[in-house]
Scaffold this motif. Structure first.
Motif, short mmCIF file in Angstrom:
data_model
loop_
_atom_site.label_atom_id
_atom_site.label_comp_id
_atom_site.label_asym_id
_atom_site.label_seq_id
_atom_site.Cartn_x
_atom_site.Cartn_y
_atom_site.Cartn_z
N ALA A 1 -1.95 -1.14 -28.06
CA ALA A 1 -2.42 0.13 -28.62
C ALA A 1 -3.11 1.00 -27.57
O ALA A 1 -2.92 2.23 -27.53
CB ALA A 1 -3.34 -0.13 -29.80
N ASP A 2 -3.89 0.38 -26.70
CA ASP A 2 -4.62 1.17 -25.70
C ASP A 2 -3.66 1.79 -24.68
O ASP A 2 -3.79 2.98 -24.33
CB ASP A 2 -5.65 0.29 -24.99
N ILE A 3 -2.69 1.01 -24.21
CA ILE A 3 -1.71 1.55 -23.26
C ILE A 3 -0.93 2.68 -23.91
O ILE A 3 -0.73 3.76 -23.31
CB ILE A 3 -0.76 0.44 -22.79
N GLU B 1 0.82 -1.21 0.00
CA GLU B 1 0.00 0.00 0.00
C GLU B 1 0.86 1.26 0.00
O GLU B 1 0.49 2.28 -0.60
CB GLU B 1 -0.92 0.02 1.22
N SER B 2 2.01 1.24 0.67
CA SER B 2 2.86 2.42 0.75
C SER B 2 3.97 2.42 -0.29
O SER B 2 4.74 3.39 -0.37
CB SER B 2 3.49 2.53 2.14
N GLY B 3 4.05 1.37 -1.09
CA GLY B 3 5.14 1.25 -2.05
C GLY B 3 4.90 2.03 -3.33
O GLY B 3 3.91 2.75 -3.49
N ALA B 4 5.83 1.88 -4.26
CA ALA B 4 5.76 2.58 -5.54
C ALA B 4 4.95 1.78 -6.55
O ALA B 4 4.95 0.54 -6.53
CB ALA B 4 7.16 2.82 -6.09
N VAL B 5 4.27 2.49 -7.43
CA VAL B 5 3.54 1.88 -8.53
C VAL B 5 4.08 2.45 -9.83
O VAL B 5 4.11 3.68 -10.03
CB VAL B 5 2.03 2.15 -8.43
N ILE B 6 4.53 1.56 -10.72
CA ILE B 6 5.05 1.93 -12.04
C ILE B 6 4.07 1.34 -13.05
O ILE B 6 4.12 0.15 -13.35
CB ILE B 6 6.46 1.38 -12.28
N ARG B 7 3.15 2.17 -13.58
CA ARG B 7 2.04 1.60 -14.36
C ARG B 7 1.79 2.41 -15.64
O ARG B 7 1.81 3.64 -15.64
CB ARG B 7 0.77 1.59 -13.53
N GLY B 8 1.53 1.68 -16.72
CA GLY B 8 1.05 2.30 -17.95
C GLY B 8 2.08 3.14 -18.68
O GLY B 8 1.72 3.98 -19.51
N ASN B 9 3.36 2.91 -18.41
CA ASN B 9 4.41 3.66 -19.09
C ASN B 9 4.86 2.95 -20.36
O ASN B 9 4.80 1.72 -20.45
CB ASN B 9 5.61 3.83 -18.15
N GLY C 1 18.59 -2.97 -4.61
CA GLY C 1 17.77 -3.12 -3.41
C GLY C 1 16.39 -2.51 -3.50
O GLY C 1 15.78 -2.19 -2.46
N ALA C 2 15.86 -2.35 -4.71
CA ALA C 2 14.49 -1.85 -4.84
C ALA C 2 13.54 -2.78 -4.09
O ALA C 2 13.64 -4.00 -4.18
CB ALA C 2 14.11 -1.74 -6.30
N ALA C 3 12.61 -2.19 -3.35
CA ALA C 3 11.67 -2.98 -2.55
C ALA C 3 10.32 -2.31 -2.52
O ALA C 3 10.21 -1.08 -2.58
CB ALA C 3 12.21 -3.15 -1.12
N TRP C 4 9.28 -3.13 -2.43
CA TRP C 4 7.89 -2.67 -2.43
C TRP C 4 7.60 -1.81 -3.66
O TRP C 4 7.27 -0.63 -3.58
CB TRP C 4 7.56 -1.93 -1.14
N VAL C 5 7.71 -2.48 -4.80
CA VAL C 5 7.46 -1.85 -6.09
C VAL C 5 6.53 -2.74 -6.89
O VAL C 5 6.77 -3.95 -7.02
CB VAL C 5 8.76 -1.61 -6.89
N THR C 6 5.47 -2.16 -7.44
CA THR C 6 4.57 -2.87 -8.34
C THR C 6 4.76 -2.31 -9.74
O THR C 6 4.57 -1.11 -9.98
CB THR C 6 3.10 -2.72 -7.92
N VAL C 7 5.17 -3.18 -10.67
CA VAL C 7 5.45 -2.80 -12.05
C VAL C 7 4.43 -3.50 -12.92
O VAL C 7 4.48 -4.72 -13.11
CB VAL C 7 6.89 -3.23 -12.44
N GLU C 8 3.46 -2.74 -13.45
CA GLU C 8 2.38 -3.41 -14.17
C GLU C 8 1.89 -2.59 -15.38
O GLU C 8 1.92 -1.36 -15.38
CB GLU C 8 1.20 -3.67 -13.23
N GLU C 9 1.52 -3.34 -16.42
CA GLU C 9 0.89 -2.79 -17.62
C GLU C 9 1.75 -1.75 -18.31
O GLU C 9 1.27 -0.75 -18.83
CB GLU C 9 -0.49 -2.21 -17.29
N ASN C 10 3.05 -1.99 -18.31
CA ASN C 10 3.98 -1.14 -19.05
C ASN C 10 4.36 -1.81 -20.36
O ASN C 10 4.20 -3.03 -20.53
CB ASN C 10 5.24 -0.89 -18.21
N VAL C 11 4.91 -1.02 -21.29
CA VAL C 11 5.36 -1.52 -22.57
C VAL C 11 6.82 -1.14 -22.75
O VAL C 11 7.18 0.04 -22.61
CB VAL C 11 4.53 -0.92 -23.73
N VAL C 12 7.68 -2.13 -23.03
CA VAL C 12 9.10 -1.87 -23.25
C VAL C 12 9.50 -2.51 -24.57
O VAL C 12 9.28 -3.71 -24.78
CB VAL C 12 9.97 -2.44 -22.11
#
Length: 616
Positions: free
Chosen positions: A600-602, A505-513, A531-542
């Motif tokens: 395409a949507d992202i 809940e208090s971590g970072a969110v990396i989304r839709g990038n 040492g990255a910790a408490w990170v949610t990485v979702e729905e990104n395109v690389v």
């Protein structure tokens, strides 16, 4: 609402009305202190050349629930006027000599020059001539060419890639011809002795001291303490080989003998108070028709402990940063950080095989516009350009923001937010930054709480696009990075390091990038590291990175979730995710057309909001 007016044709003894405006922003600032409620300072078109920084303090904040807004006249309409807040000085009085323009500029000191708004590069060569040997105090070469340098103490060596993520700078103190008895021609204080040469240039050249016809070598003594610090900092071992010190330079800058490419310049400071600026013009440029501006101020605008203040539609331009010249160096380590001396720490990468030394503490490159301790301070639709350090820094702020601004032609980073809460960085276009200090990220969040970086476009940058260091509750949403990592290595379009909270809940969110075209070898498009910790990485395109992402780093990742991302290649370590990583529902599509169709949507929702609005 109360309106005040400022115009280049105004007078600070006037009342600040539309008919009788003030002449300076500082006079309008003082007038706004006596007003309550909303105050709008309408700034008419023109260039406002500052002789000292604009400084705002608590007395300049909004009063009685109102805001103070400094706004380009016509803001929000098609008739918006161009207002430039400049820390530069126009250079005149040119004369020509052998195709080079020369100007006597007194005690002017600068590291940048702009010609009709276009950046001129410092004159440079890429190789230190001869067979070169590094020493504890500099270099020895069997070439006599350095003895012909016009002003050796103005020459600066650039060291790219001693570590893959670094580029350092160290100044020369003196050059000297080696004596027959083996002495180096120095008097022990960084000056050329008999047979040596230090900063002895002149207006138009002159005889070369120390060139006495004898064969031998040239001793190059580097400026201290910078070179000593470099010898202390840059030490490592890798693949069985160790390195000590900065190594050989990859580029040499700022001597008249280097002035061969049109559009380059040098500044000769060898005669105190009689500095000489030289510029080799591009075809079609004429000294009487070309506007040349040298940045003089290091800070344009500084706000301390203000609240409820906004800047809208203004251009901040023409600043420099002189510390690398004053101290004889810039010892870059990582991002915007540089080493000023003190303890270094040895970090083991592979036990018994690879290690690197890092600073015990680092300083950070400053900014041309700074906010220190602000609340509800906003920059909207402004432009930050032709600045010799970072564009904008906001530290210890609460509810501060940067929205729909452009950042370009910057020597270092665009936006740095440190120690702040509830900051918003949204809809900004960042491009062509890090021109002098290429380790600088486009956007950095450091020690930030509940801050959001959303729908920005970061393009054409030499290292990382967006960097997140330890913080809490960070949101990185819907950004587009293109053509990042164009110069240095070991970074990514988005880079995250260290703990980001203590729960999901208090971590970072990396989304839709969307991260495209991460250029140099040895990079990771979306990089959770160190040492990255408490990170949610979702729905990104690389896509089109050397490596799309990496799951196995040291120190290891903890409580990091990769979910529902799209790549054109599997991340490093995704076949056997480490214990601290959840890797689920991600899709790898090597076929570019299939990847574009599936995402395409992202992709339609990433990048600048204003462009989407313009497209309807």
């Amino acid at each position: 609402m109360t309106e005040l007016y400022v115009a280049p044709f105004g007078d600070d003894s006037s009342p600040g009305t539309a008919e009788r405006p003030f002449a300076t922003l500082d006079r309008a600032r003082l007038a706004a202190q006596d007003l309550s409620g909303d105050v709008v300072v309408q700034v008419r078109a023109g260039t406002y050349a500052l002789t000292e920084p604009l400084r705002f303090a608590e007395a300049d904040a909004g009063r009685d629930g109102g805001r103070v807004v400094y706004r380009a006249h016509g803001y929000g309409t098609a008739e918006r006027e161009e207002v430039v807040i400049s820390g530069g000085r126009e250079i005149t009085g040119w004369r020509e000599q052998d195709g080079v323009w020369l100007a006597q500029v007194g005690d002017l000191d600068t590291r940048q020059l702009y010609v009709d708004g276009r950046r001129a590069e410092r004159a440079a060569v890429d190789v230190l001539p001869g067979a070169v040997t590094a020493t504890e105090t500099g270099y020895i070469t069997d070439s006599l060419e350095p003895l012909s340098w016009h002003s050796p103490s103005d020459v600066e060596f650039v060291y790219r890639g001693r570590y893959p993520w670094t580029e350092a700078r160290c100044a020369v103190a003196a050059v000297s011809g080696d004596h027959e008895d083996g002495a180096d021609g120095s008097d022990g204080e960084g000056h050329g002795g008999d047979g040596g040469r230090a900063g002895t240039g002149g207006d138009d050249g002159g005889e070369i001291a120390g060139r006495d016809g004898r064969s031998g070598s040239t001793v190059i003594t580097m400026a201290q303490p910078a070179f000593g610090h470099a010898m202390n900092l840059y030490n490592s071992a890798w693949a069985g080989e160790t390195s000590h010190g900065p190594g050989l330079p990859t580029r040499l800058e700022n001597d008249t003998s280097f002035l061969t490419e049109p559009g380059t310049f040098t500044l000769d400071r060898s005669r105190p108070g009689r500095h000489v600026l030289r510029y080799l013009p591009r075809p079609g440029e004429h000294p009487e028709r070309t506007r040349v501006v040298a940045p003089v101020l290091e800070t344009l605008l500084h706000l301390t402990d203000v609240h409820d203040v906004s800047f809208q539609g203004l251009v901040f331009a023409d600043a420099t940063w002189l510390r690398p010249s004053r101290t004889g160096g810039f010892l870059h380590y990582h991002g915007s950080g540089y080493y000023e001396g003190g303890p270094v720490e040895r970090v083991t990468i592979v036990e018994g095989e690879a290690w690197v030394t890092i600073p015990g503490k680092s300083a950070s490159i400053p900014a041309g516009v700074t906010v220190n301790g602000g609340t509800k301070v906003w920059f909207e639709n402004c432009r930050f350009t032709r600045l010799g350090a970072t564009g904008l820094e906001m530290s210890k702020g609460v509810d501060v923001g940067v929205r729909s601004c452009d950042f370009d032609t910057l020597s270092a980073s665009a936006i740095t937010v440190t120690g702040s809460r509830d900051a918003l960085i949204e809809d900004n276009w960042v491009h062509h930054i890090g021109l002098d200090y290429p380790g600088s990220p486009g956007i950095t969040l450091a020690d930030a709480v509940d801050c959001t970086v959303s729908n920005n476009h970061v393009a054409d940058v030499p290292h990382c696009g967006i960097v997140i260091t330890p913080g809490r509750g960070t949101r990185i949403l819907g950004n587009l990075t293109t053509d990042t990592m164009k110069v240095l290595a070991d970074g990514g379009g988005i880079y995250v390091a260290g703990p980001q909270g203590d729960s999901s809940e208090s971590g970072a969110v990396i989304r839709g990038n969307v991260i495209k075209d991460t250029r140099t070898p040895y990079n990771f498009g979306l990089y959770t590291d160190y040492g990255a910790a408490w990170v949610t990485v979702e729905e990104n395109v690389v896509t089109r990175a050397d490596s799309t992402a990496v799951l196995q780093v040291a120190p290891p990742l903890e409580n990091v979730v990769y979910r529902g991302n799209f790549w054109d290649a599997d991340p490093v370590g995704s076949d056997t995710p480490p214990e601290g990583v959840v890797y689920e529902g991600n899709v790898t599509l090597a076929d570019e057309r299939k990847l574009e169709s599936a995402t395409a949507d992202i992709q339609s929702r990433a990048g600048l909001l204003r462009r989407r609005k313009a497209d309807g």
